[in-house]
Design a protein around this motif. Structure first.
Motif, PDB file in Angstrom:
ATOM      1  N   LEU A 106       0.849  -1.190   0.000  1.00 40.18           N
ATOM      2  CA  LEU A 106       0.000   0.000   0.000  1.00 40.18           C
ATOM      3  C   LEU A 106       0.883   1.237   0.000  1.00 40.18           C
ATOM      4  O   LEU A 106       1.908   1.274   0.685  1.00 40.18           O
ATOM      5  CB  LEU A 106      -0.873   0.054   1.255  1.00 40.18           C
ATOM      6  N   LYS A 107       0.469   2.268  -0.764  1.00 39.92           N
ATOM      7  CA  LYS A 107       1.165   3.552  -0.724  1.00 39.92           C
ATOM      8  C   LYS A 107       0.126   4.657  -0.821  1.00 39.92           C
ATOM      9  O   LYS A 107      -0.979   4.433  -1.319  1.00 39.92           O
ATOM     10  CB  LYS A 107       2.218   3.678  -1.820  1.00 39.92           C
ATOM     11  N   GLU A 108       0.485   5.854  -0.324  1.00 44.72           N
ATOM     12  CA  GLU A 108      -0.435   6.974  -0.395  1.00 44.72           C
ATOM     13  C   GLU A 108       0.333   8.271  -0.566  1.00 44.72           C
ATOM     14  O   GLU A 108       1.526   8.354  -0.268  1.00 44.72           O
ATOM     15  CB  GLU A 108      -1.351   7.046   0.817  1.00 44.72           C
ATOM     16  N   GLN A 109      -0.392   9.274  -1.054  1.00 41.59           N
ATOM     17  CA  GLN A 109       0.146  10.615  -1.212  1.00 41.59           C
ATOM     18  C   GLN A 109      -0.973  11.599  -0.912  1.00 41.59           C
ATOM     19  O   GLN A 109      -2.080  11.446  -1.416  1.00 41.59           O
ATOM     20  CB  GLN A 109       0.651  10.823  -2.638  1.00 41.59           C
ATOM     21  N   THR A 110      -0.686  12.598  -0.073  1.00 37.90           N
ATOM     22  CA  THR A 110      -1.652  13.651   0.222  1.00 37.90           C
ATOM     23  C   THR A 110      -1.235  14.898  -0.542  1.00 37.90           C
ATOM     24  O   THR A 110      -0.076  15.306  -0.484  1.00 37.90           O
ATOM     25  CB  THR A 110      -1.723  13.929   1.731  1.00 37.90           C
ATOM     26  N   ILE A 111      -2.183  15.488  -1.258  1.00 38.56           N
ATOM     27  CA  ILE A 111      -1.929  16.651  -2.100  1.00 38.56           C
ATOM     28  C   ILE A 111      -2.628  17.852  -1.482  1.00 38.56           C
ATOM     29  O   ILE A 111      -3.855  17.849  -1.339  1.00 38.56           O
ATOM     30  CB  ILE A 111      -2.450  16.402  -3.530  1.00 38.56           C
ATOM     31  N   ASP A 112      -1.856  18.870  -1.116  1.00 32.52           N
ATOM     32  CA  ASP A 112      -2.394  20.105  -0.550  1.00 32.52           C
ATOM     33  C   ASP A 112      -2.844  20.991  -1.712  1.00 32.52           C
ATOM     34  O   ASP A 112      -2.018  21.539  -2.435  1.00 32.52           O
ATOM     35  CB  ASP A 112      -1.320  20.786   0.289  1.00 32.52           C
ATOM     36  N   LEU A 113      -4.144  21.109  -1.904  1.00 34.59           N
ATOM     37  CA  LEU A 113      -4.684  21.852  -3.048  1.00 34.59           C
ATOM     38  C   LEU A 113      -4.347  23.339  -2.977  1.00 34.59           C
ATOM     39  O   LEU A 113      -4.124  23.976  -4.016  1.00 34.59           O
ATOM     40  CB  LEU A 113      -6.193  21.639  -3.145  1.00 34.59           C
TER      41      LEU A 113
ATOM     42  N   THR B 223     -13.066  21.717   1.477  1.00 39.86           N
ATOM     43  CA  THR B 223     -12.043  20.840   0.930  1.00 39.86           C
ATOM     44  C   THR B 223     -10.741  21.607   0.751  1.00 39.86           C
ATOM     45  O   THR B 223     -10.720  22.696   0.186  1.00 39.86           O
ATOM     46  CB  THR B 223     -12.515  20.268  -0.426  1.00 39.86           C
ATOM     47  N   ARG B 224      -9.646  21.022   1.217  1.00 37.00           N
ATOM     48  CA  ARG B 224      -8.328  21.659   1.117  1.00 37.00           C
ATOM     49  C   ARG B 224      -7.251  20.708   0.608  1.00 37.00           C
ATOM     50  O   ARG B 224      -6.155  21.134   0.287  1.00 37.00           O
ATOM     51  CB  ARG B 224      -7.893  22.208   2.477  1.00 37.00           C
ATOM     52  N   ALA B 225      -7.528  19.391   0.575  1.00 38.96           N
ATOM     53  CA  ALA B 225      -6.504  18.432   0.172  1.00 38.96           C
ATOM     54  C   ALA B 225      -7.161  17.214  -0.459  1.00 38.96           C
ATOM     55  O   ALA B 225      -8.364  16.992  -0.321  1.00 38.96           O
ATOM     56  CB  ALA B 225      -5.657  18.010   1.373  1.00 38.96           C
ATOM     57  N   ALA B 226      -6.351  16.439  -1.157  1.00 34.77           N
ATOM     58  CA  ALA B 226      -6.797  15.169  -1.726  1.00 34.77           C
ATOM     59  C   ALA B 226      -5.792  14.104  -1.317  1.00 34.77           C
ATOM     60  O   ALA B 226      -4.586  14.355  -1.256  1.00 34.77           O
ATOM     61  CB  ALA B 226      -6.882  15.253  -3.246  1.00 34.77           C
ATOM     62  N   GLU B 227      -6.293  12.918  -1.018  1.00 34.50           N
ATOM     63  CA  GLU B 227      -5.425  11.814  -0.636  1.00 34.50           C
ATOM     64  C   GLU B 227      -5.610  10.685  -1.631  1.00 34.50           C
ATOM     65  O   GLU B 227      -6.722  10.247  -1.899  1.00 34.50           O
ATOM     66  CB  GLU B 227      -5.768  11.336   0.778  1.00 34.50           C
ATOM     67  N   HIS B 228      -4.520  10.218  -2.200  1.00 32.94           N
ATOM     68  CA  HIS B 228      -4.497   9.162  -3.207  1.00 32.94           C
ATOM     69  C   HIS B 228      -3.896   7.928  -2.550  1.00 32.94           C
ATOM     70  O   HIS B 228      -2.774   7.963  -2.064  1.00 32.94           O
ATOM     71  CB  HIS B 228      -3.628   9.650  -4.370  1.00 32.94           C
ATOM     72  N   PHE B 229      -4.643   6.829  -2.515  1.00 27.80           N
ATOM     73  CA  PHE B 229      -4.246   5.633  -1.778  1.00 27.80           C
ATOM     74  C   PHE B 229      -4.369   4.436  -2.700  1.00 27.80           C
ATOM     75  O   PHE B 229      -5.411   4.244  -3.325  1.00 27.80           O
ATOM     76  CB  PHE B 229      -5.180   5.483  -0.572  1.00 27.80           C
ATOM     77  N   ASN B 230      -3.305   3.651  -2.828  1.00 26.71           N
ATOM     78  CA  ASN B 230      -3.308   2.467  -3.687  1.00 26.71           C
ATOM     79  C   ASN B 230      -3.082   1.209  -2.882  1.00 26.71           C
ATOM     80  O   ASN B 230      -2.219   1.174  -2.021  1.00 26.71           O
ATOM     81  CB  ASN B 230      -2.177   2.523  -4.718  1.00 26.71           C
ATOM     82  N   LEU B 231      -3.836   0.160  -3.218  1.00 24.51           N
ATOM     83  CA  LEU B 231      -3.590  -1.193  -2.728  1.00 24.51           C
ATOM     84  C   LEU B 231      -3.215  -2.017  -3.933  1.00 24.51           C
ATOM     85  O   LEU B 231      -3.988  -2.105  -4.883  1.00 24.51           O
ATOM     86  CB  LEU B 231      -4.841  -1.787  -2.086  1.00 24.51           C
ATOM     87  N   GLY B 232      -2.055  -2.578  -3.902  1.00 24.29           N
ATOM     88  CA  GLY B 232      -1.636  -3.497  -4.945  1.00 24.29           C
ATOM     89  C   GLY B 232      -1.232  -2.795  -6.207  1.00 24.29           C
ATOM     90  O   GLY B 232      -0.830  -1.660  -6.158  1.00 24.29           O
TER      91      GLY B 232
END
Length: 173
Positions: A62-69, A153-162
């Motif tokens: 699993l990996k993730e990235q938070t993007i501050d809009l 809304t101020r940010a987006a979080e992108h989360f991947n499994l596999g």
């Protein structure tokens, strides 16, 4: 913010800079890696300018990235009044010798990093014995919506499994 509204806000989306800008949550089996196209995946990517990709293992990765809009140039006024649509796209594939399990989760977050809108793609299980495991795109458009009951809304979080390979080996991502 520039007038080019269509831009990728994910930093290092294909692993050109290894895992910079990504937080590794789970790193099972042979762990996350970055490979050059087509690598062990065996499939060319539809866009020939993409030269690298993330690879996972036969256990959960699993990996993730938070993007501050706001830091990306979207003012609070634009986020609150215009409420721009955010298009989410992610590509994945299995291997010719090994299918995969894949999930994508994206959350729009308020200033306290609490979810205000979420998208969870249907889990995908690719079996190379029954399906073509070529590169596939997952896409969704998400709206930024605010009301009196939630913070803006101020940010987006992108989360991947596999993808997680269904047998020992590596999967393309």
């Amino acid at each position: 913010m520039d007038s080019g509204h269509l831009r990728n806000l994910v930093k290092n989306p294909c692993g050109n800079d290894q895992f910079n800008h990504w937080e590794i949550i789970e790193n099972g089996g042979s762990m996350w890696r970055v490979e050059e196209m087509p690598g062990d995946c065996g499939y060319d990517f539809p866009d020939s300018s993409i030269l690298t990709y993330f690879v996972t293992s036969f256990e959960i990765c699993l990996k993730e990235q938070t993007i501050d809009l706001v830091s990306e140039g979207y003012t609070e006024e634009i986020l609150d009044s215009v409420q721009p649509k955010i298009e989410v796209q992610d590509w994945f594939s299995g291997r010719k010798d090994c299918g995969c399990n894949y999930e994508l989760h994206v959350s729009l977050l308020n200033g306290n990093l609490e979810p205000v809108n979420e998208f969870k793609a249907e889990p995908v299980n690719l079996d190379p014995d029954n399906e073509d495991c070529i590169w596939r795109k997952n896409a969704k458009q998400m709206g930024i919506q605010t009301d009196d009951d939630q913070q803006d809304t101020r940010a987006a979080e992108h989360f991947n499994l596999g993808p997680v390979c269904s047998q020992e080996g590596q999967s393309c991502f």
